[in-house]
Design a protein around this motif. Structure first.
Motif, short mmCIF file in Angstrom:
data_model
loop_
_atom_site.label_atom_id
_atom_site.label_comp_id
_atom_site.label_asym_id
_atom_site.label_seq_id
_atom_site.Cartn_x
_atom_site.Cartn_y
_atom_site.Cartn_z
N ILE A 241 -35.59 2.00 21.04
CA ILE A 241 -34.75 0.86 21.46
C ILE A 241 -33.44 1.32 22.13
CG2 ILE A 241 -33.52 -1.23 20.70
CD1 ILE A 241 -35.61 -1.50 18.43
N PRO A 242 -32.66 2.18 21.47
CA PRO A 242 -31.32 2.42 22.03
C PRO A 242 -31.26 3.25 23.32
CG PRO A 242 -31.61 3.66 19.99
CD PRO A 242 -32.87 2.88 20.21
N ILE A 243 -32.19 4.11 23.58
CA ILE A 243 -32.07 4.93 24.80
C ILE A 243 -33.24 4.65 25.75
CG2 ILE A 243 -31.97 7.26 25.77
CD1 ILE A 243 -30.59 8.18 23.24
N HIS A 244 -34.43 5.00 25.31
CA HIS A 244 -35.58 4.97 26.23
C HIS A 244 -35.81 3.55 26.79
CE1 HIS A 244 -39.28 6.08 28.08
NE2 HIS A 244 -40.05 5.40 27.25
N HIS A 245 -35.77 2.56 25.92
CA HIS A 245 -36.08 1.22 26.41
C HIS A 245 -34.89 0.57 27.12
CE1 HIS A 245 -39.86 0.94 23.67
NE2 HIS A 245 -40.03 1.70 24.74
N GLU A 246 -33.67 0.91 26.72
CA GLU A 246 -32.51 0.44 27.49
C GLU A 246 -32.61 0.99 28.92
OE1 GLU A 246 -30.55 -1.76 26.68
OE2 GLU A 246 -29.92 -1.62 24.59
N ASN A 247 -33.00 2.25 29.01
CA ASN A 247 -33.07 2.88 30.32
C ASN A 247 -34.20 2.29 31.17
OD1 ASN A 247 -31.00 4.37 29.32
ND2 ASN A 247 -32.08 6.33 29.25
N GLU A 248 -35.31 2.01 30.49
CA GLU A 248 -36.42 1.36 31.23
C GLU A 248 -35.97 0.01 31.78
OE1 GLU A 248 -40.54 0.83 30.00
OE2 GLU A 248 -40.21 2.42 28.56
N ILE A 249 -35.27 -0.76 30.94
CA ILE A 249 -34.83 -2.09 31.39
C ILE A 249 -33.90 -1.94 32.61
CG2 ILE A 249 -33.36 -4.07 30.78
CD1 ILE A 249 -34.48 -3.93 27.96
N ALA A 250 -32.98 -0.99 32.51
CA ALA A 250 -32.02 -0.80 33.61
C ALA A 250 -32.76 -0.46 34.90
CB ALA A 250 -31.03 0.30 33.24
N GLN A 251 -33.70 0.48 34.81
CA GLN A 251 -34.46 0.88 36.01
C GLN A 251 -35.26 -0.29 36.58
OE1 GLN A 251 -35.49 5.46 34.60
NE2 GLN A 251 -36.79 3.81 33.97
N ASN A 252 -36.03 -0.95 35.65
CA ASN A 252 -36.92 -2.03 36.09
C ASN A 252 -36.14 -3.15 36.75
OD1 ASN A 252 -38.99 -0.85 34.67
ND2 ASN A 252 -38.93 -2.29 32.96
N ASP A 253 -35.11 -3.61 36.01
CA ASP A 253 -34.43 -4.82 36.47
C ASP A 253 -33.61 -4.52 37.73
OD1 ASP A 253 -35.64 -5.55 34.14
OD2 ASP A 253 -33.93 -6.59 33.27
N ALA A 254 -33.14 -3.26 37.86
CA ALA A 254 -32.40 -2.89 39.07
C ALA A 254 -33.34 -2.92 40.28
CB ALA A 254 -31.78 -1.51 38.90
N ILE A 255 -34.53 -2.42 40.11
CA ILE A 255 -35.48 -2.37 41.23
C ILE A 255 -36.01 -3.75 41.58
CG2 ILE A 255 -37.90 -1.74 41.75
CD1 ILE A 255 -36.52 0.70 42.30
N THR A 256 -36.37 -4.53 40.56
CA THR A 256 -37.06 -5.79 40.84
C THR A 256 -36.11 -6.97 40.98
OG1 THR A 256 -37.29 -6.34 38.50
CG2 THR A 256 -39.08 -5.07 39.48
N GLY A 257 -34.91 -6.85 40.43
CA GLY A 257 -33.95 -7.95 40.48
C GLY A 257 -34.28 -9.08 39.51
N ILE A 258 -35.29 -8.86 38.66
CA ILE A 258 -35.62 -9.89 37.67
C ILE A 258 -35.74 -9.25 36.29
CG2 ILE A 258 -36.91 -11.42 39.25
CD1 ILE A 258 -39.50 -10.15 38.04
N GLN A 259 -35.82 -10.10 35.25
CA GLN A 259 -36.11 -9.57 33.92
C GLN A 259 -37.61 -9.25 33.89
OE1 GLN A 259 -34.91 -11.84 30.32
NE2 GLN A 259 -36.92 -11.26 29.53
N THR A 260 -37.92 -7.96 33.71
CA THR A 260 -39.30 -7.51 33.92
C THR A 260 -40.22 -7.74 32.72
OG1 THR A 260 -38.06 -5.66 34.75
CG2 THR A 260 -40.39 -5.62 35.16
#
Ligand code: AMP
Ligand code: ZN
Length: 471
Positions: A241-260
């Motif tokens: 939760i605190p690192i890997h998935h925060e980072n995934e969210i940041a990457q995903n949402d930055a690229i797609t512009g939506i909540q992935t």
């Protein structure tokens, strides 16, 4: 109506998939540099329970799981050696050989535990090109920056960073040790792509010279490649939760512009004797080691089912002994139900079936569902109870449809010499710690229509006869 606890919203929510019939689900897979330990396996039992519950609710699933065969450094936050390279150095094999070996063992363990594989298994090393392209897009859109050693994601460009774990980055920044890397703009900025140090074995050509991917990017790239955005469920262990998935969210949402991802679902940790598993304490067990000690993988599965996936599970051998004993009792009772021609009133069966479904739909309350199973088998022996339990086993997956054949010609009260001989030979095998042989003998005894139960005063032999009475 299925309700699941969503880490993102911190509450149980009704599960509504994007497509009415097919659930899109991603699960973080193993880093294949060593044998999976029983804690890792608990997390995959949880993944399997989630998938089976979705099937039980009538959904089909498009599930993806990654295999990390590059890029996972010893610390989740981009420091230390790559786990694959470390294993390669220690075991004097190439990283690819290491990955192939431990991937096979991992899937063999899943099979032993009746864990169904997700539909798509994606290896990180098969997706390097896509990871480079993804990194390039993040650089081009200003979400990332280049330093002398890596391309980093700039978390200051993503104000929602920390939303999954609720971490306070300012206090983290104040408390952070002097950053090891002063080219990083924030200590929590993380590597998308690392430039290969001299001597680093796994390396690929990129616009930034030879290098290798950071760990977090593979999950973003592969989930979007196979599931697109948005998708329904992302699962993994709570440590992510605190690192890997925060980072995934940041990457995903930055690229797609939506909540992935709509539902983030996390399984709690397994502890051993109340503490952390660690090599130095010698308490890191594998499934094979449990088998060597005489437990069936399904004893371990039942042990996991007894605790809700969001509660910590404390592993003890006492707990395993009681799981083993409960499974034996369950199998004996079920044999008697199976052989009965008596019917159970349909309202009783329906009431059990409804309670079971309610338990599963309440955020996978599998321990409660198990309680319903153990109450149901106390009913008068009936083939309806047997069929009900087979339906429950679509979730439990304890192979309850594979009960031994019953010797239906025997109404002997005496146990045949051949069975007694086998029982004695099994005691001998156990004394010599040859548990595999002892298990094989138990199966033979079962095939002959008898069940051997180990009790403190020695083995007890039970005949299962055609009238369903143990004598
Ligand atoms: P890894 O191979 O380290 O990426 O871990 C594989 C999976 O096991 C991840 O989903 C982790 O969250 C999970 N995991 C690691 N340690 C434990 C543990 N002690 N109990 C439960 N799950 C764990
Ligand atoms: Zn992941």
């Amino acid at each position: 109506m299925l309700k699941l606890y969503n880490t993102l919203t911190r509450r149980k929510q009704e599960f509504i998939p994007i497509n009415a019939s097919e659930v899109l689900m991603y699960t973080c897979g193993p880093t294949v540099y060593n044998y999976a330990h029983i804690g890792n396996l608990r997390t995959y039992v949880f993944m399997d329970l989630l998938r089976r519950s979705l099937h039980y609710e009538g959904y089909t699933i498009k599930g993806v799981m990654n295999i990390t065969d590059v890029g996972h450094l010893m610390s989740d936050s981009d420091t230390g050696e790559d786990k694959m390279e470390m294993a390669s150095r220690e075991q004097r094999k190439s990283p690819l050989e290491i990955a192939a070996f431990y991937t096979d063992v991992f899937f063999a363990d899943l099979k032993k535990l009746n864990i169904n594989r997700p539909e798509i298994i994606a290896k990180a090393t098969d997706h390097i090109k896509e990871m480079i392209a993804y990194t390039k897009s993040l650089l081009d859109s200003g979400y990332a920056y280049e330093t002398s050693d890596a391309i980093y994601f700039d978390i200051s460009k993503f104000p929602r960073y920390g939303m999954l774990s609720g971490i306070d980055l300012d206090s983290q920044l104040a408390g952070a040790r002097v950053s090891i890397n002063d080219e990083k703009r924030h200590p929590a900025d993380f590597a998308l792509w690392k430039k290969a140090e001299p001597g680093h074995i796994m390396r690929w050509m990129s616009p930034w010279g030879e290098g290798y991917p950071g760990w977090h990017i593979e999950c973003s790239v592969m989930s979007q490649k196979y599931l697109h955005a948005p998708f329904d469920i992302h699962s993994g262990g709570v440590d992510h939760i605190p690192i890997h998935h925060e980072n995934e969210i940041a990457q995903n949402d930055a690229i797609t512009g939506i909540q992935t991802v709509n539902y983030w679902i996390h399984g709690e940790f397994m502890l051993v004797d109340g503490g952390k598993m660690s090599k130095s304490l010698g308490n890191v067990y594998t499934l094979s080691q449990l088998q060597d000690k005489g437990y069936s993988p399904l004893d371990f599965r039942l042990f996991c089912l007894n605790t809700h996936y969001r509660s910590k599970l404390n592993f003890t051998f006492q707990g395993m002994d009681s799981a083993k004993a409960s499974r034996e009792k369950l199998l004996i009772q079920l044999l008697r139900h199976r052989e009965s021609s008596v019917k159970t009133p349909s309202n009783i069966i329906e009431s059990y079936a409804n309670s079971f479904r309610q338990a599963i739909e309440d955020d996978l309350n599998v321990p409660l569902a198990l309680g319903i199973l153990f109450t149901a088998i106390k009913e008068a022996k009936s083939c309806d109870i047997y069929n009900l339990v087979l339906d429950f086993d679509k979730i439990f997956a304890l192979s309850l449809d594979e009960l031994p054949k019953v010797n239906d010609t025997s109404d002997e009260t005496l146990i045949p010499d051949s069975v007694v001989e086998l029982v004695n030979a099994r005691v001998e095998a156990k004394l010599q710690k040859n548990y595999a042989l002892a298990d094989e003998m138990r199966k033979k005894i079962l095939d002959m229509g008898y069940i051997v139960i180990d009790t403190p005063t020695g083995p007890k032999i039970t005949l299962v006869d055609k009238n369903n009475n143990a004598k």
